[in-house]
Motif scaffolding. Structure first.
Motif, PDB file in Angstrom:
ATOM      1  N   SER A 142      12.944   1.260  49.925  1.00  0.00           N
ATOM      2  CA  SER A 142      11.924   1.550  50.875  1.00  0.00           C
ATOM      3  C   SER A 142      10.478   2.670  50.237  1.00  0.00           C
ATOM      4  CB  SER A 142      12.248   2.167  52.181  1.00  0.00           C
ATOM      5  OG  SER A 142      13.229   3.237  52.567  1.00  0.00           O
ATOM      6  N   ALA A 143      11.577   3.134  49.356  1.00  0.00           N
ATOM      7  CA  ALA A 143      10.241   3.997  48.476  1.00  0.00           C
ATOM      8  C   ALA A 143       9.143   3.540  47.990  1.00  0.00           C
ATOM      9  CB  ALA A 143      11.530   4.568  47.500  1.00  0.00           C
ATOM     10  N   THR A 144       7.655   4.648  48.402  1.00  0.00           N
ATOM     11  CA  THR A 144       7.019   3.438  46.745  1.00  0.00           C
ATOM     12  C   THR A 144       7.510   4.721  45.214  1.00  0.00           C
ATOM     13  OG1 THR A 144       6.461   3.360  48.339  1.00  0.00           O
ATOM     14  CG2 THR A 144       4.448   3.360  46.762  1.00  0.00           C
ATOM     15  N   PRO A 145       7.986   4.038  44.204  1.00  0.00           N
ATOM     16  CA  PRO A 145       8.062   5.547  42.995  1.00  0.00           C
ATOM     17  C   PRO A 145       6.404   5.248  42.754  1.00  0.00           C
ATOM     18  CG  PRO A 145       9.069   3.082  43.390  1.00  0.00           C
ATOM     19  CD  PRO A 145       8.281   3.152  43.988  1.00  0.00           C
ATOM     20  N   GLU A 146       6.113   6.454  41.397  1.00  0.00           N
ATOM     21  CA  GLU A 146       4.260   6.637  41.145  1.00  0.00           C
ATOM     22  C   GLU A 146       4.377   4.999  40.556  1.00  0.00           C
ATOM     23  OE1 GLU A 146       4.306  10.377  39.199  1.00  0.00           O
ATOM     24  OE2 GLU A 146       4.778  11.478  41.119  1.00  0.00           O
ATOM     25  N   ASP A 147       5.573   4.762  39.567  1.00  0.00           N
ATOM     26  CA  ASP A 147       5.114   3.532  38.876  1.00  0.00           C
ATOM     27  C   ASP A 147       4.798   3.037  39.381  1.00  0.00           C
ATOM     28  OD1 ASP A 147       5.777   1.913  36.652  1.00  0.00           O
ATOM     29  OD2 ASP A 147       7.351   3.107  35.483  1.00  0.00           O
ATOM     30  N   THR A 148       3.688   2.176  39.310  1.00  0.00           N
ATOM     31  CA  THR A 148       3.633   0.829  40.113  1.00  0.00           C
ATOM     32  C   THR A 148       4.252  -0.509  39.789  1.00  0.00           C
ATOM     33  OG1 THR A 148       1.153   0.596  39.099  1.00  0.00           O
ATOM     34  CG2 THR A 148       1.489   2.224  40.678  1.00  0.00           C
ATOM     35  N   ARG A 149       4.777  -0.318  38.510  1.00  0.00           N
ATOM     36  CA  ARG A 149       5.380  -1.844  37.932  1.00  0.00           C
ATOM     37  C   ARG A 149       6.198  -2.216  38.842  1.00  0.00           C
ATOM     38  NH1 ARG A 149       8.287  -0.331  32.497  1.00  0.00           N
ATOM     39  NH2 ARG A 149       9.091   1.600  33.798  1.00  0.00           N
TER      40      ARG A 149
END
Length: 195
Positions: free
Chosen positions: A12-19
């Motif tokens: 459910s997290a949104t990593p900084e790496d948009t890939r």
């Protein structure tokens, strides 16, 4: 083997790496285009949300399974085709198994790994005979795959169960391997002396 629905485990997290968000969207869109429903954690944030909204936008079925405590936090995705609200995490994982024909694990954190290992463990024991897939995009799970191999080489994973965890670097490769999966001899089918 064909799939009507796949349980997709992801964070459910949104990593900084948009890939990673793009990967979740790709999985949602691709499954919808193939007519495969998505069963997932029922959230609207992070990879979960990206997966679900992409599948819905592509006309796919999205079944969310979420504990009441997370509904109370207002993180539930009420746009799902179906939203099942359960009381416990155990009930949530049981529903994933009951509602799907297989499991696909995307990059994620502790909760994602908990779901993955339970699916593997339940396959070993014979609680389901569905394929358990691990999408190793961007090499995210290289260390986990190596550790799984180490467990097998050390003897903590029986020879009959070494093929339970199916890995692929692309969704297309993984889905093909999963469709070729043959159920294994489960622990409950073994004789005591074989354990």
């Amino acid at each position: 083997m064909t799939f009507n629905r796949l349980a997709v485990y992801c964070g459910s997290a949104t990593p900084e790496d948009t890939r990673y968000i793009e990967l979740a969207r790709h999985v949602g869109t691709t499954l919808a285009e193939r007519g495969i429903g998505v069963v997932y954690g029922g959230g609207k944030a992070g990879l979960m949300g990206a997966l679900a909204y992409a599948a819905l936008e592509a006309g796919g079925e999205v079944v969310g399974v979420i504990p009441q405590a997370l509904v109370d936090m207002e993180v539930a995705n009420t746009d799902c085709t179906e939203l099942h609200v359960v009381e416990t995490m155990h009930q949530r994982k049981q529903a994933f198994t009951d509602l799907s024909d297989g499991f696909v694990t995307l990059p994620g954190g502790v909760g994602t790994l908990d779901e993955l290992w339970e699916a593997v463990s339940w396959a070993q024991l014979g609680y389901h005979q569905s394929p358990v897939g691990l999408l190793n995009a961007f090499g995210y799970y290289d260390g986990l795959i190596a550790f799984n191999r180490q467990m097998a080489e050390t003897g903590f994973v029986r020879a009959a169960h070494r093929g339970i965890l199916i890995t692929g670097e692309t969704l297309e490769e993984l889905l093909q391997k999963m469709s070729d999966y043959k159920p294994i001899q489960t622990i409950v089918q073994m004789r005591a002396e074989d354990l």
